[in-house]
Design an enzyme around this catalytic site. Structure first.
Site: not given
Ligand code: SAH
Length: 246
Positions: A35, A57, A169
């Site tokens: 990732d 991603k 996030m």
């Protein structure tokens, strides 16, 4: 004969925060799917013959569709290969580890999950914040500010929980988080720490309060990846042992 898939947490960035088990799995891997939040320096522990496949991603960027990643893992495992799916932090903390493990298990693939140090824990520790502290914080709540269906968090419950909030996030949602927590009754002067690139040499931290956090972050030019620590403990600054060794 079917191979095996390891879903491995690579930790927040500092390769010294890898577990011994992660290092062993990397050493055994024929194929490594990596990732983009993973520090590529950890590939030092993979075999020189291993095939390394980046499958980033990051939100907002071009990314490899999840279905494609599923199929890649399945294909290599069915070829009898040892596959390591390397994820930032911990695979099961906002990392889709649970869904990938289930999907592979349903297809008869042997799966093993290896925990990693999640960014929230490392971020707090590396800047001297104990997430729980006797008499001050009786717990920690990890939440994501980002949802696929735009469903809302129960901010009232979070504000009243008396636990330290660690928000993942959240950089693009600072205004919303601030409004929701103030509306839910959290005091405006509640300390906030925003930690960017935790455990990496370029780590930066911005201290503020709930009321001022959006302005502070803008002045600081806070960028993703960053975690937010909200709670009384976020005012703590003394160096913890881990911070000194980093
Ligand atoms: N599985 C990961 C989280 C993936 S979600 C983990 O356990 O850490 C992606 C979010 O994690 C980012 O938006 C950011 O909030 C956080 N994050 C990941 N790596 C980080 C780092 N090195 N520093 C600060 N935040 C990080």
């Amino acid at each position: 004969m079917s191979g095996k898939v390891w879903l491995v947490g690579a930790g927040p960035g500092d390769p010294e925060l890898l577990t011994l088990k992660a290092v062993r799995a990397l050493g055994e891997a024929d194929v490594v799917l990596i990732d983009d939040l993973v520090n590529p320096a950890v590939l030092e522990y993979s075999s020189p013959e291993a095939r390394i496949i980046p499958v980033g991603k990051r939100g907002g960027c071009r990314s490899t569709p999840q279905a494609f990643i599923h199929r890649l893992m399945l294909r290599y495992a069915r070829q009898g290969k040892c596959v390591v799916r390397l994820k930032g932090g911990d695979p099961c903390i906002f990392g889709r580890g649970g869904e990938e493990a289930e999907w592979l298990a349903e297809r008869g693939i042997q799966v093993e999950i290896v925990n990693g140090i999640t960014a929230g824990l490392a971020g707090a520790t590396t800047c001297g914040i104990p997430l729980t502290l006797r008499g001050i914080s009786r717990g920690v709540t990890l939440v994501t500010a980002h949802t696929q269906d735009d469903s809302s968090l129960n901010w009232k419950a979070l504000a009243q929980s008396g636990t330290t909030l660690v928000i993942y996030m959240g950089v693009a949602k600072l205004g919303e988080i601030r409004e929701c927590l103030l509306e839910a009754g959290m005091p405006a002067h509640m300390p906030v720490a925003m930690i960017e690139n935790a455990s990496l040499p370029q780590q930066r931290e911005c201290r503020s309060t709930l009321e001022d956090m959006q302005e502070s972050a803008a002045a600081f030019q806070l960028k993703s990846p960053a975690i937010l620590v909200i709670g009384e403990v976020a005012a703590t600054k003394q160096a913890l042992p881990l911070a000194q060794s980093a």
